[in-house]
Design a protein around this motif. Structure first.
Motif, PDB file in Angstrom:
ATOM      1  N   THR A 240       0.832  -1.191   0.000  1.00 50.54           N
ATOM      2  CA  THR A 240       0.000   0.000   0.000  1.00 50.54           C
ATOM      3  C   THR A 240       0.875   1.252   0.000  1.00 50.54           C
ATOM      4  OG1 THR A 240      -1.757   1.177   1.178  1.00 50.54           O
ATOM      5  CG2 THR A 240      -0.282  -0.193   2.522  1.00 50.54           C
ATOM      6  N   LEU A 241       0.581   2.146  -0.944  1.00 51.75           N
ATOM      7  CA  LEU A 241       1.381   3.357  -1.156  1.00 51.75           C
ATOM      8  C   LEU A 241       0.460   4.574  -1.272  1.00 51.75           C
ATOM      9  CD1 LEU A 241       2.530   0.786  -3.019  1.00 51.75           C
ATOM     10  CD2 LEU A 241       4.292   2.427  -3.579  1.00 51.75           C
ATOM     11  N   THR A 242      -0.574   4.610  -0.429  1.00 51.38           N
ATOM     12  CA  THR A 242      -1.569   5.672  -0.565  1.00 51.38           C
ATOM     13  C   THR A 242      -1.152   6.983   0.082  1.00 51.38           C
ATOM     14  OG1 THR A 242      -2.774   5.171   1.486  1.00 51.38           O
ATOM     15  CG2 THR A 242      -3.351   3.890  -0.490  1.00 51.38           C
ATOM     16  N   HIS A 243      -0.159   6.916   0.976  1.00 52.46           N
ATOM     17  CA  HIS A 243       0.283   8.090   1.739  1.00 52.46           C
ATOM     18  C   HIS A 243      -0.810   8.593   2.690  1.00 52.46           C
ATOM     19  CE1 HIS A 243       3.826   8.302  -0.840  1.00 52.46           C
ATOM     20  NE2 HIS A 243       3.010   8.184  -1.867  1.00 52.46           N
ATOM     21  N   ASP A 244      -1.797   7.740   2.958  1.00 52.17           N
ATOM     22  CA  ASP A 244      -2.833   8.057   3.929  1.00 52.17           C
ATOM     23  C   ASP A 244      -2.743   7.010   5.033  1.00 52.17           C
ATOM     24  OD1 ASP A 244      -5.574   9.455   4.595  1.00 52.17           O
ATOM     25  OD2 ASP A 244      -5.946   7.301   4.753  1.00 52.17           O
ATOM     26  N   ALA A 245      -2.435   7.446   6.242  1.00 54.76           N
ATOM     27  CA  ALA A 245      -2.152   6.518   7.336  1.00 54.76           C
ATOM     28  C   ALA A 245      -3.313   5.571   7.606  1.00 54.76           C
ATOM     29  CB  ALA A 245      -1.796   7.298   8.601  1.00 54.76           C
ATOM     30  N   PHE A 246      -4.532   6.081   7.618  1.00 53.99           N
ATOM     31  CA  PHE A 246      -5.697   5.255   7.917  1.00 53.99           C
ATOM     32  C   PHE A 246      -5.899   4.177   6.850  1.00 53.99           C
ATOM     33  CE2 PHE A 246     -10.268   4.401   7.436  1.00 53.99           C
ATOM     34  CZ  PHE A 246     -10.547   3.892   8.694  1.00 53.99           C
ATOM     35  N   THR A 247      -5.820   4.598   5.580  1.00 48.07           N
ATOM     36  CA  THR A 247      -6.009   3.651   4.481  1.00 48.07           C
ATOM     37  C   THR A 247      -4.900   2.604   4.458  1.00 48.07           C
ATOM     38  OG1 THR A 247      -7.126   5.343   3.158  1.00 48.07           O
ATOM     39  CG2 THR A 247      -6.246   3.429   1.980  1.00 48.07           C
ATOM     40  N   ASP A 248      -3.663   3.052   4.629  1.00 51.37           N
ATOM     41  CA  ASP A 248      -2.540   2.108   4.621  1.00 51.37           C
ATOM     42  C   ASP A 248      -2.696   1.048   5.701  1.00 51.37           C
ATOM     43  OD1 ASP A 248      -1.268   3.267   2.469  1.00 51.37           O
ATOM     44  OD2 ASP A 248       0.079   4.501   3.678  1.00 51.37           O
ATOM     45  N   LEU A 249      -3.088   1.464   6.889  1.00 51.60           N
ATOM     46  CA  LEU A 249      -3.240   0.521   7.996  1.00 51.60           C
ATOM     47  C   LEU A 249      -4.407  -0.435   7.762  1.00 51.60           C
ATOM     48  CD1 LEU A 249      -2.467   2.758  11.091  1.00 51.60           C
ATOM     49  CD2 LEU A 249      -1.161   0.770  10.311  1.00 51.60           C
ATOM     50  N   ARG A 250      -5.500   0.055   7.197  1.00 54.00           N
ATOM     51  CA  ARG A 250      -6.638  -0.822   6.905  1.00 54.00           C
ATOM     52  C   ARG A 250      -6.249  -1.903   5.904  1.00 54.00           C
ATOM     53  NH1 ARG A 250     -12.309   0.596   5.241  1.00 54.00           N
ATOM     54  NH2 ARG A 250     -12.429  -1.605   5.773  1.00 54.00           N
ATOM     55  N   ILE A 251      -5.539  -1.505   4.872  1.00 53.33           N
ATOM     56  CA  ILE A 251      -5.133  -2.471   3.842  1.00 53.33           C
ATOM     57  C   ILE A 251      -4.130  -3.460   4.415  1.00 53.33           C
ATOM     58  CG2 ILE A 251      -3.910  -2.704   1.650  1.00 53.33           C
ATOM     59  CD1 ILE A 251      -5.185  -0.015   0.844  1.00 53.33           C
ATOM     60  N   ALA A 252      -3.164  -2.963   5.185  1.00 50.67           N
ATOM     61  CA  ALA A 252      -2.165  -3.847   5.778  1.00 50.67           C
ATOM     62  C   ALA A 252      -2.812  -4.838   6.736  1.00 50.67           C
ATOM     63  CB  ALA A 252      -1.096  -3.030   6.494  1.00 50.67           C
ATOM     64  N   GLU A 253      -3.764  -4.364   7.533  1.00 46.10           N
ATOM     65  CA  GLU A 253      -4.451  -5.256   8.466  1.00 46.10           C
ATOM     66  C   GLU A 253      -5.202  -6.352   7.715  1.00 46.10           C
ATOM     67  OE1 GLU A 253      -8.212  -5.172  11.612  1.00 46.10           O
ATOM     68  OE2 GLU A 253      -7.269  -3.272  11.004  1.00 46.10           O
ATOM     69  N   TYR A 254      -5.922  -5.957   6.664  1.00 49.48           N
ATOM     70  CA  TYR A 254      -6.660  -6.927   5.869  1.00 49.48           C
ATOM     71  C   TYR A 254      -5.711  -7.958   5.247  1.00 49.48           C
ATOM     72  CZ  TYR A 254      -9.570  -8.908   2.193  1.00 49.48           C
ATOM     73  OH  TYR A 254     -10.236  -9.787   1.369  1.00 49.48           O
ATOM     74  N   ALA A 255      -4.603  -7.469   4.702  1.00 49.35           N
ATOM     75  CA  ALA A 255      -3.651  -8.359   4.038  1.00 49.35           C
ATOM     76  C   ALA A 255      -2.988  -9.318   5.021  1.00 49.35           C
ATOM     77  CB  ALA A 255      -2.590  -7.537   3.315  1.00 49.35           C
ATOM     78  N   LEU A 256      -2.633  -8.818   6.207  1.00 48.66           N
ATOM     79  CA  LEU A 256      -1.963  -9.663   7.197  1.00 48.66           C
ATOM     80  C   LEU A 256      -2.895 -10.726   7.776  1.00 48.66           C
ATOM     81  CD1 LEU A 256       0.135  -6.925   8.984  1.00 48.66           C
ATOM     82  CD2 LEU A 256       1.056  -8.850   7.673  1.00 48.66           C
ATOM     83  N   LYS A 257      -4.198 -10.487   7.706  1.00 53.02           N
ATOM     84  CA  LYS A 257      -5.157 -11.482   8.168  1.00 53.02           C
ATOM     85  C   LYS A 257      -5.501 -12.496   7.069  1.00 53.02           C
ATOM     86  CE  LYS A 257      -7.275  -8.670  11.808  1.00 53.02           C
ATOM     87  NZ  LYS A 257      -8.493  -7.955  12.289  1.00 53.02           N
ATOM     88  N   SER A 258      -4.920 -12.287   5.891  1.00 50.54           N
ATOM     89  CA  SER A 258      -5.111 -13.216   4.778  1.00 50.54           C
ATOM     90  C   SER A 258      -3.874 -14.112   4.671  1.00 50.54           C
ATOM     91  CB  SER A 258      -5.306 -12.446   3.472  1.00 50.54           C
ATOM     92  OG  SER A 258      -4.068 -11.908   3.016  1.00 50.54           O
ATOM     93  N   ALA A 259      -3.797 -14.876   3.579  1.00 55.05           N
ATOM     94  CA  ALA A 259      -2.658 -15.769   3.366  1.00 55.05           C
ATOM     95  C   ALA A 259      -1.513 -15.100   2.610  1.00 55.05           C
ATOM     96  CB  ALA A 259      -3.120 -17.016   2.601  1.00 55.05           C
ATOM     97  N   ALA A 260      -1.631 -13.806   2.314  1.00 53.75           N
ATOM     98  CA  ALA A 260      -0.595 -13.104   1.546  1.00 53.75           C
ATOM     99  C   ALA A 260       0.790 -13.341   2.139  1.00 53.75           C
ATOM    100  CB  ALA A 260      -0.892 -11.605   1.505  1.00 53.75           C
ATOM    101  N   PHE A 261       1.749 -13.668   1.274  1.00 52.07           N
ATOM    102  CA  PHE A 261       3.082 -14.015   1.777  1.00 52.07           C
ATOM    103  C   PHE A 261       3.933 -12.799   2.089  1.00 52.07           C
ATOM    104  CE2 PHE A 261       3.927 -13.515  -2.772  1.00 52.07           C
ATOM    105  CZ  PHE A 261       5.174 -12.911  -2.801  1.00 52.07           C
ATOM    106  N   CYS A 262       3.515 -11.633   1.618  1.00 53.28           N
ATOM    107  CA  CYS A 262       4.364 -10.450   1.746  1.00 53.28           C
ATOM    108  C   CYS A 262       3.471  -9.211   1.759  1.00 53.28           C
ATOM    109  CB  CYS A 262       5.326 -10.412   0.559  1.00 53.28           C
ATOM    110  SG  CYS A 262       6.565  -9.120   0.583  1.00 53.28           S
ATOM    111  N   VAL A 263       3.674  -8.329   2.739  1.00 54.33           N
ATOM    112  CA  VAL A 263       2.869  -7.121   2.879  1.00 54.33           C
ATOM    113  C   VAL A 263       3.813  -5.951   3.139  1.00 54.33           C
ATOM    114  CG1 VAL A 263       1.017  -5.981   4.176  1.00 54.33           C
ATOM    115  CG2 VAL A 263       0.965  -8.472   3.844  1.00 54.33           C
ATOM    116  N   GLY A 264       3.550  -4.824   2.507  1.00 60.48           N
ATOM    117  CA  GLY A 264       4.425  -3.679   2.700  1.00 60.48           C
ATOM    118  C   GLY A 264       3.675  -2.367   2.728  1.00 60.48           C
TER     119      GLY A 264
END
Length: 329
Positions: A240-264
Motif C-alpha cells: 500500500t502506497l496511498t500516503h494516507d495513514a488510515f487507508t494504509d493501515l486498513r489495507i495492511a491489516e486486511y492483508a496480514l489477516k489473509s494468506a498473503a506471503f508479503c505485505v508492505g
C-alpha cells in the motif's frame, strides 16, 4: 516436424532466455497448430546456473522459449528436442564435468542432466496448466524418465514414483497495489515485465485506470467493497502506497489477516513503531507481523520512483523465493 529448411536457427541474442512463464508461448503454439517438445533440468551435480526443474520448450519450427543453463547447452538441447519430435523418443542429456559430451562443458564447472520429450497432446497439457492458473492452484506434472509419459496431480506435494520427476507449477505472483503516485505506476510497469499479475486499488480514483492496466485489474470502489472481491492467497503480495495513514493501515491489516506471503507499507521509518503498535492493537500477532515490511522495499539508496519500485519488487521476489518448495525427484 517441418522440413529442415523451415527450421528457425537459435537466435544470436538469447531473448528466449528471458521467458520464465512458458504457458503463454505454449498457448500460442497450440492456437496455430504447432507441435512442441519439453526439456526439463532433472539433475544437478555441483554448480548450475539454473535451478532444478527449469524448463525450455521447442516448437517444430525451431522456435524456443525458456532456458535450462546459462546458454552453454541450449543449441544442443534444441537439436535434440527437434529430433525427439521427429522420432517420438525421449532423450536424457548429460552435460558438464565428467559428461561423455566432451565438446560441451559448463563454465560453472558443474554437471547437469536434462530430460527431453515430445509433448504428446499439447492442447491437453496447455489446458491443464491454464485451468490450474485460472483457479489459482498448484499443479504437479510427473514425468516418467524412461518413457517420457506425463501425468498430472492436483495434490501439491505429490511424491514422485521411482523413475519419475515431479515438477510443481505454482500460480504466478499476484501483486495487489494501493495508490496512485509515480512509484505505484513504476511498480505496475516493471511488475508486468516480471510476469506478475497486478491489481490496483484506488478508492474513488479516476474512472479510467493507468495505461497498460486492464479494466478488470483496476478497482476504484471503497475498500469494504474491494475487500469482498479480493482474496489474497499465499502467492499474493500486498503493498500500500496511498500516503494516507488510515487507508494504509486498513489495507495492511486486511492483508496480514489473509494468506498473503508479503505485505508492505511505503512511508517514513519514523512511523514504523506507531504503525506496528496499531496493527498489534488490531489483533495482528507478532508472528504474522514478520510478513510486514516497513518501510516497503530493500535498502538500495533508492530515490527516484523507478528505483523505489525496483527495491520493492526485489523485496517481493526475495520473499517469494524464500517460500518456494524444492523440486523433487
Amino acid at each position: 516436424m517441418t522440413t529442415e529448411d523451415t527450421i528457425s536457427p537459435l537466435p544470436e541474442w538469447p531473448e528466449y532466455g528471458l521467458v520464465e512463464d512458458l504457458l503463454p508461448t505454449l498457448t500460442r503454439w497450440t492456437t496455430v497448430g504447432r507441435r512442441a517438445a519439453l526439456a526439463t533440468l532433472v539433475g544437478i551435480t555441483g554448480s548450475s546456473p539454473r535451478p532444478m526443474g527449469s524448463e525450455m520448450v521447442v516448437a517444430d519450427n525451431g522456435e524456443v522459449a525458456g532456458y535450462v543453463s546459462g546458454g552453454c547447452v541450449e543449441a544442443a538441447v534444441m537439436h535434440e528436442a527437434l529430433a525427439s519430435l521427429a522420432d517420438g523418443l525421449p532423450r536424457t542429456l548429460d552435460y558438464g564435468a565428467g559428461s561423455p559430451v566432451l565438446d560441451i562443458q559448463l563454465t560453472c564447472g558443474g554437471r547437469i542432466t536434462i530430460f527431453v520429450r515430445a509433448i504428446t497432446d499439447l492442447s491437453v497439457y496447455v489446458s491443464r496448466l491454464s485451468e490450474a492458473r485460472k483457479d489459482r492452484r498448484a499443479l504437479t506434472v510427473l514425468t516418467n524418465l524412461k518413457t517420457g509419459e506425463m501425468r498430472f496431480s492436483d495434490a501439491e506435494h505429490t511424491a514422485a514414483a521411482s523413475g519419475e520427476f515431479a515438477k510443481l507449477h505454482e500460480p504466478p505472483t499476484r501483486l495487489i497495489l494501493a495508490g496512485g503516485d509515480p512509484v505505484t505506476l513504476a511498480i505496475l510497469k516493471l511488475a508486468r515485465s516480471m510476469d506478475m499479475e497486478t491489481i490496483l486499488l484506488r478508492p474513488l480514483g479516476p474512472e479510467q485506470g493507468p495505461p497498460g492496466l486492464s479494466a478488470a485489474s483496476y478497482d476504484r470502489r471503497n475498500l469494504d467493497r474491494a475487500f469482498e472481491k479480493l482474496l489474497p492467497d499465499r502467492w499474493t503480495a500486498v503493498y500500500t502506497l496511498t500516503h494516507d495513514a488510515f487507508t494504509d493501515l486498513r489495507i495492511a491489516e486486511y492483508a496480514l489477516k489473509s494468506a498473503a506471503f508479503c505485505v508492505g507499507i511505503l512511508g517514513s521509518r519514523r512511523k514504523i513503531a506507531s504503525r506496528v503498535d496499531a496493527l498489534r492493537k488490531a489483533g495482528i500477532p507478532d508472528a504474522t507481523l514478520k510478513r510486514l515490511h516497513l518501510p516497503a522495499g530493500i535498502e538500495i539508496g533508492a530515490r527516484s520512483p523507478v528505483e523505489i519500485a525496483v527495491s520493492i519488487l526485489a523485496q517481493i521476489t526475495a520473499s517469494r523465493n524464500a517460500t518456494l518448495p524444492q523440486v523433487t525427484r
